[in-house]
Design an enzyme around this catalytic site. Structure first.
Site, PDB file in Angstrom:
ATOM      1  CD  GLU A 229      45.026  42.700  25.377  1.00  0.00           C
ATOM      2  OE1 GLU A 229      44.120  43.321  25.958  1.00  0.00           O
ATOM      3  OE2 GLU A 229      45.278  42.841  24.176  1.00  0.00           O
ATOM      4  CB  CYS A 263      39.701  41.626  31.791  1.00  0.00           C
ATOM      5  SG  CYS A 263      39.432  40.918  30.172  1.00  0.00           S
TER       6      CYS A 263
HETATM    7  N1  LIG Z   1      42.787  42.629  29.432  1.00  0.00           N
HETATM    8  C1  LIG Z   1      42.584  41.327  29.327  1.00  0.00           C
HETATM    9  O1  LIG Z   1      42.506  40.778  28.233  1.00  0.00           O
HETATM   10  C2  LIG Z   1      42.453  40.476  30.555  1.00  0.00           C
HETATM   11  C3  LIG Z   1      41.905  39.209  30.426  1.00  0.00           C
HETATM   12  C4  LIG Z   1      41.776  38.410  31.559  1.00  0.00           C
HETATM   13  C5  LIG Z   1      42.188  38.851  32.791  1.00  0.00           C
HETATM   14  N2  LIG Z   1      42.701  40.096  32.902  1.00  0.00           N
HETATM   15  C6  LIG Z   1      43.087  40.586  34.229  1.00  0.00           C
HETATM   16  O2  LIG Z   1      43.831  39.585  34.915  1.00  0.00           O
HETATM   17  C7  LIG Z   1      43.618  39.694  36.305  1.00  0.00           C
HETATM   18  C8  LIG Z   1      43.236  38.351  36.860  1.00  0.00           C
HETATM   19  O3  LIG Z   1      44.246  37.448  36.694  1.00  0.00           O
HETATM   20  P1  LIG Z   1      45.364  37.191  37.815  1.00  0.00           P
HETATM   21  O4  LIG Z   1      45.030  37.897  39.055  1.00  0.00           O
HETATM   22  O5  LIG Z   1      45.608  35.746  37.867  1.00  0.00           O
HETATM   23  O6  LIG Z   1      46.572  37.960  37.144  1.00  0.00           O
HETATM   24  P2  LIG Z   1      48.113  37.802  37.481  1.00  0.00           P
HETATM   25  O7  LIG Z   1      48.779  38.998  36.903  1.00  0.00           O
HETATM   26  O8  LIG Z   1      48.356  37.499  38.883  1.00  0.00           O
HETATM   27  O9  LIG Z   1      48.529  36.499  36.660  1.00  0.00           O
HETATM   28  C9  LIG Z   1      48.450  36.422  35.250  1.00  0.00           C
HETATM   29  C10 LIG Z   1      49.622  35.590  34.751  1.00  0.00           C
HETATM   30  O10 LIG Z   1      50.815  36.330  34.987  1.00  0.00           O
HETATM   31  C11 LIG Z   1      51.728  35.560  35.755  1.00  0.00           C
HETATM   32  N3  LIG Z   1      52.534  36.494  36.525  1.00  0.00           N
HETATM   33  C12 LIG Z   1      52.103  37.381  37.452  1.00  0.00           C
HETATM   34  N4  LIG Z   1      53.152  38.098  37.934  1.00  0.00           N
HETATM   35  C13 LIG Z   1      54.250  37.659  37.289  1.00  0.00           C
HETATM   36  C14 LIG Z   1      55.628  38.002  37.353  1.00  0.00           C
HETATM   37  N5  LIG Z   1      56.078  38.933  38.167  1.00  0.00           N
HETATM   38  N6  LIG Z   1      56.480  37.346  36.537  1.00  0.00           N
HETATM   39  C15 LIG Z   1      56.027  36.396  35.703  1.00  0.00           C
HETATM   40  N7  LIG Z   1      54.752  36.017  35.596  1.00  0.00           N
HETATM   41  C16 LIG Z   1      53.857  36.646  36.381  1.00  0.00           C
HETATM   42  C17 LIG Z   1      50.835  34.642  36.557  1.00  0.00           C
HETATM   43  O11 LIG Z   1      51.529  33.537  37.081  1.00  0.00           O
HETATM   44  C18 LIG Z   1      49.799  34.272  35.513  1.00  0.00           C
HETATM   45  O12 LIG Z   1      50.302  33.298  34.638  1.00  0.00           O
HETATM   46  C19 LIG Z   1      42.520  40.709  36.464  1.00  0.00           C
HETATM   47  O13 LIG Z   1      43.074  41.946  36.805  1.00  0.00           O
HETATM   48  C20 LIG Z   1      41.901  40.782  35.090  1.00  0.00           C
HETATM   49  O14 LIG Z   1      41.209  41.952  34.819  1.00  0.00           O
HETATM   50  C21 LIG Z   1      42.857  40.906  31.828  1.00  0.00           C
HETATM   51  O1  LIG Z   2      38.870  38.268  30.735  1.00  0.00           O
HETATM   52  C1  LIG Z   2      39.065  38.761  29.664  1.00  0.00           C
HETATM   53  C2  LIG Z   2      38.640  38.347  28.320  1.00  0.00           C
HETATM   54  C3  LIG Z   2      37.180  38.273  28.217  1.00  0.00           C
HETATM   55  C4  LIG Z   2      36.653  38.796  26.929  1.00  0.00           C
HETATM   56  O2  LIG Z   2      37.167  38.457  25.863  1.00  0.00           O
HETATM   57  O3  LIG Z   2      35.685  39.570  26.962  1.00  0.00           O
END
Ligand SMILES: NC(=O)c1ccc[n+]([C@@H]2O[C@H](COP(=O)([O-])OP(=O)(O)OC[C@H]3O[C@@H](n4cnc5c(N)ncnc54)[C@H](O)[C@@H]3O)[C@@H](O)[C@H]2O)c1
Ligand SMILES: O=CCCC(=O)O
Length: 475
Positions: A229, A263
């Site tokens: 996600e 997101c």
């Molecule tokens: N599609 C969805 O449901 C959704 C929901 C919320 C946030 N997001 C996205 O998340 C991003 C924001 O969050 P962020 O910047 O903290 O994301 P991020 O990818 O940096 O971190 C998310 C999680 O992944 C872990 N992580 C990152 N790289 C890793 C690796 N190489 N190995 C193991 N673990 C790892 C982080 O420590 C954290 O727990 C935005 O791009 C947002 O759009 C998506």
């Molecule tokens: O950040 C992602 C989840 C938010 C949502 O459920 O709309």
């Protein structure tokens, strides 16, 4: 990796947590795996009772949970309260519906006997979650997997460790057996190590495209099923016959909710030329109305961003966009408060060669585009590496829904704000990831859909009585 709660409103380091040791990781995997084997022999209704209790405990502790989330990552307290309630709704929904969703499906077949698909747990799931909804992101994976009998390890973001711990404590206090969900403060290497372990059978990540690529690579290398996600650049399309008052009422909320760190926030507003000027004027007016301040205070309407790093990254992105020719219609000025505030900002004149055209800005910055036809709107919406969600506003909701169906994303809402509910599948396409969480589809993410064909005896006279390739006359 340092797991720390740093209050983004005061910048105070509130609490630090030690990283898990390798021995703790191995022991947690073992406990979870033993529990998975036990869950296989227990009726699902036992877990439904516990999941309802988890919902109840979340509601009973809503104030403490909400405050912890707000201290961890800065969101408005009332939004944190809403998040806790949404978690309880998700838990109750899966507790009520999972048994039905996991019933065997009979198959009409010419095979000898009766065929059905049974739905079984697969093992321990490694869950990797982001800070933006510190409880809800966990619950989206926890509730369906707990019901089917998968057990879980949680690696949360390094800046929301208190929320992670509190979620795990709530699960335990509701009577879930040890190993149902183990929160561990893991390094990236330990996550990779866990994914390689044969007892881990699934990986669920919510986060950035970059994080997703790394974790999906480890999962792929180890042949572990995974759901991703990831980020989004969701379009908010305003058709020429849209009710502009409704549009204006929703647009600023769709961008600024959770300080723009969602997101599925509307990040690109694509507006037909006849409504463009009014839209931009109203968006400015609404952005100017928000009140930055203490997120614990109910009068505050703009929370700080989750961290200094996130605010600085967003500032760099905006600076780059402006250097490449974007116009600042509103904002992009400092807010005179010590917390990690970013003034809501509106950018226009973003050309295709501007870096802002393609990159996700995870904070309160709106990109606005003027278009001259519906086709142009759809083309622009789809000219993105991301494909998560979207919103379409139009006077004729049927026609707007036809436009919505042409938007290449996983979810589109017509004439409304996007909502997340347990019965609605959540997820995207393209670089926004794959797989779905929540709903019947999310329930199946880490299920072994096992075919059982039951006959009383072999029937070699019936072609389909045995392997079709077997010669029934062979001796
Ligand atoms: N599609 C969805 O449901 C959704 C929901 C919320 C946030 N997001 C996205 O998340 C991003 C924001 O969050 P962020 O910047 O903290 O994301 P991020 O990818 O940096 O971190 C998310 C999680 O992944 C872990 N992580 C990152 N790289 C890793 C690796 N190489 N190995 C193991 N673990 C790892 C982080 O420590 C954290 O727990 C935005 O791009 C947002 O759009 C998506
Ligand atoms: O950040 C992602 C989840 C938010 C949502 O459920 O709309």
């Amino acid at each position: 990796m340092a797991y720390k709660t740093i209050n983004p409103y005061t910048n105070e380091v509130v609490k630090e947590y030690p990283e898990a040791t390798d021995a703790e990781l191995m022991s947690a995997i073992d406990t979870s795996y033993q529990l998975f084997k036990q869950f296989k022999n227990q009726p699902i209704s036992d877990r439904a009772k516990i999941l309802h209790q988890i919902a109840k405990n979340m509601r009973n502790h809503a104030d403490e949970l909400a405050e912890a989330a707000t201290v961890d990552m800065g969101k408005l307290l009332r939004e944190s309260r809403g998040e806790v309630e949404l978690c309880a709704i998700i838990a109750d929904w899966f507790a009520d519906h999972a048994e039905d969703l996991l019933k065997p499906d009979k198959i009409d077949t010419i095979a000898n006997g009766e065929a059905e698909i049974q739905k079984h747990a697969t093992g321990v799931i490694m869950m990797v979650e982001p800070w933006n909804f510190p409880y809800y992101q966990i619950m989206r994976v926890f509730a369906p997997n707990f019901m089917v009998g998968n057990t879980m390890l949680l690696k949360h973001a390094s800046n929301t460790p208190t929320s992670a711990k509190m979620f795990a404590d709530i699960v335990e206090s509701a009577g879930a057996p040890k190993g149902s969900l183990t929160n561990l403060f893991l390094s990236y290497d330990q996550v990779t190590e866990a994914i390689a372990d044969p007892r881990i059978q699934g990986v669920a990540l919510t986060g950035s495209e970059r994080g997703g690529r790394s974790v999906a690579e480890a999962a792929g290398k180890n042949l572990k099923k995974n759901t991703m996600e990831l980020g989004g650049m969701d379009a908010f399309i305003v058709l020429s016959d849209a009710n502009i008052d409704d549009v204006n009422d929703i647009a600023w909320r769709a961008r600024l909710y959770n300080a723009g760190q969602v997101c599925t926030s509307s990040k690109r507003f694509i507006v037909m030329d006849n409504l463009y000027d009014e839209f931009v004027a109203k968006l400015k007016e609404n952005f100017a109305k928000v009140k930055p301040g203490d997120p614990m205070d109910d009068e505050t309407t703009l929370a700080p961003m989750n961290s200094e790093k996130a605010r600085k990254k967003l500032q760099q992105q905006v600076d780059r966009a402006v250097a490449a020719g974007a116009t600042v219609e509103y904002g992009n000025e400092p807010i005179d408060l010590p917390g990690q505030f970013f003034k809501p900002t509106i950018l226009t004149n973003i050309t295709k060669d501007n870096p802002a055209y393609g990159e996700e800005m995870f904070g309160p910055v709106a990109h606005v585009y003027k278009v001259h036809s519906e086709e142009e709107a759809i083309e622009l919406a789809n000219d993105s590496m991301f494909g998560l969600g979207g919103i379409v506003f139009g006077g004729d909701s049927n026609h707007a829904a036809e436009v919505a169906a042409k938007v290449e994303t996983g979810m589109v809402f017509v004439n409304n704000f996007m909502v997340s509910l347990p019965e609605l599948p959540f997820g995207g396409v393209k670089n926004s990831g794959y797989g779905r969480e929540m709903s019947q589809i999310g329930q199946m993410a880490f299920v072994n859909e096992q075919l059982i064909v039951k006959a009383d005896k072999p029937d070699l006279n019936n072609l389909a009585g045995g392997l079709v390739a077997v010669d029934k006359d062979s001796k």
